[in-house]
Write an enzyme that holds these catalytic residues in place. Structure first.
Site, short mmCIF file in Angstrom:
data_model
loop_
_atom_site.label_atom_id
_atom_site.label_comp_id
_atom_site.label_asym_id
_atom_site.label_seq_id
_atom_site.Cartn_x
_atom_site.Cartn_y
_atom_site.Cartn_z
N ASP A 140 0.85 -1.19 0.00
CA ASP A 140 0.00 0.00 0.00
C ASP A 140 0.89 1.24 0.00
OD1 ASP A 140 -1.64 -2.17 0.69
OD2 ASP A 140 -2.96 -0.93 1.92
N LYS A 190 -7.39 2.97 -2.85
CA LYS A 190 -7.71 2.95 -1.42
C LYS A 190 -7.99 4.38 -0.96
CE LYS A 190 -5.20 1.93 2.91
NZ LYS A 190 -3.94 1.34 3.44
N LYS A 230 -10.48 -0.41 -1.72
CA LYS A 230 -10.21 -0.59 -0.29
C LYS A 230 -10.60 0.68 0.46
CE LYS A 230 -6.56 -1.52 3.12
NZ LYS A 230 -5.15 -1.96 3.34
#
Length: 292
Positions: A138, A201, A237
């Site tokens: 990430d 995300k 996400k």
């Protein structure tokens, strides 16, 4: 007009804040229909269980992993979390201690949470994390490049990081609380999608406001449009401040209503959380549980 501007200009995703808020309100009003045990269990199994503290140590991370290992024995009727998410330097600790199958090793890397460092440092960081055992990475999109309209540099950096991690999944964090407007969230989503992101995300949950349902709706609309244009499925996400079962169900409803059941699996839907795991587990068992 360069290719980045052309791509942004061609999008038909709605980015009017008032319209987005109205669409989200409609979905939230019927989210209660998804509040059931099967959805709770799915949401639990979609969690990237996270410890991202300045005080994390090798010992504390190993104990964190042990709790995930123990969950398989203590609650065999339930599927475990999707991943354990730690700082990049702890990837090897997770790999050394993780005993259960089906739980991925995720890291935050690349100058997290600000993304303010050299691209070369980011590339080295993610490569070392993958060498240490991470199979999901990430990173935060470079908002400095974004705000200066340096879209080529922004895209090139994400692509370079993706190539450095090879087969690992790349989740690009937009930091939607800093972007604020639906228009900026739309643009950041599209740029990340066309820069080989495997997931987009919402947030880091560190500096700016965390996830919002409005940001989620815009991001999912961008994912849908991108899939219709390219045939490539990119995951979503939500992360940052999602603590209760009710909140998690609302994000589930956004994904289901916008993207459909095809996105309701671990490969395409995740929630980054820590305290949410206990809330969902309590809902699943019908009594207050403080397991994690």
């Amino acid at each position: 007009m360069d290719k980045y501007q052309e791509t942004l200009a061609s999008s038909q995703v709605i980015a009017d804040d008032a319209v987005v808020a109205a669409e989200v309100k409609k979905i939230v009003e019927k989210a209660g229909q998804y509040a059931n045990s099967d959805v709770y269990q799915f949401l639990f199994s979609s969690i990237d269980l996270t410890t991202l503290s300045t005080t994390d140590t090798q010992t504390s991370v190993a104990q964190f992993v042990k709790r995930v290992n123990d969950f398989d024995n203590d609650y065999p009727q339930f599927k475990n979390v999707a991943a354990i998410c730690v700082y990049s330097n702890f990837a090897e600790i997770v790999r050394s201690n993780l005993e259960v199958s089906g739980v991925d090793i995720a890291v935050v890397a690349g100058g997290f949470p600000s993304s303010q460092t050299f691209t070369e440092v980011k590339v080295a960081d993610v490569a070392l994390a993958v060498a240490g055992g991470a199979n999901e990475v990430d990173i935060v999109m470079n908002l400095g490049y974004y705000l200066d309209n340096n879209y080529a540099e922004l895209s090139d950096e994400i692509i370079e990081i993706k190539h450095a991690i090879r087969d690992a999944k790349l989740k690009v964090i937009l930091e939607t609380g800093a972007l604020k407007s639906a228009e900026d969230i739309k643009r950041a989503s599209i740029l990340s999608l066309y820069s080989e992101a495997d997931f987009i995300k919402t947030s880091t949950g560190k500096i700016y406001p965390g996830a919002s349902l409005e940001a989620a709706w815009v991001m999912c609309q961008c994912i849908k449009e991108y899939y219709e244009k390219t045939g490539r499925k990119v995951g979503f996400k939500a992360a940052g401040g999602i603590r209760t079962t009710e909140e998690a169900v609302q994000y589930y409803a956004i994904v289901k209503e916008v993207l459909g059941d095809e996105w309701l699996n671990q490969d395409l839907f995740r929630i980054g959380a820590s305290s949410l795991a206990n809330s969902l587990l309590s809902s699943m068992l019908g009594e207050e549980i403080k397991y994690f």
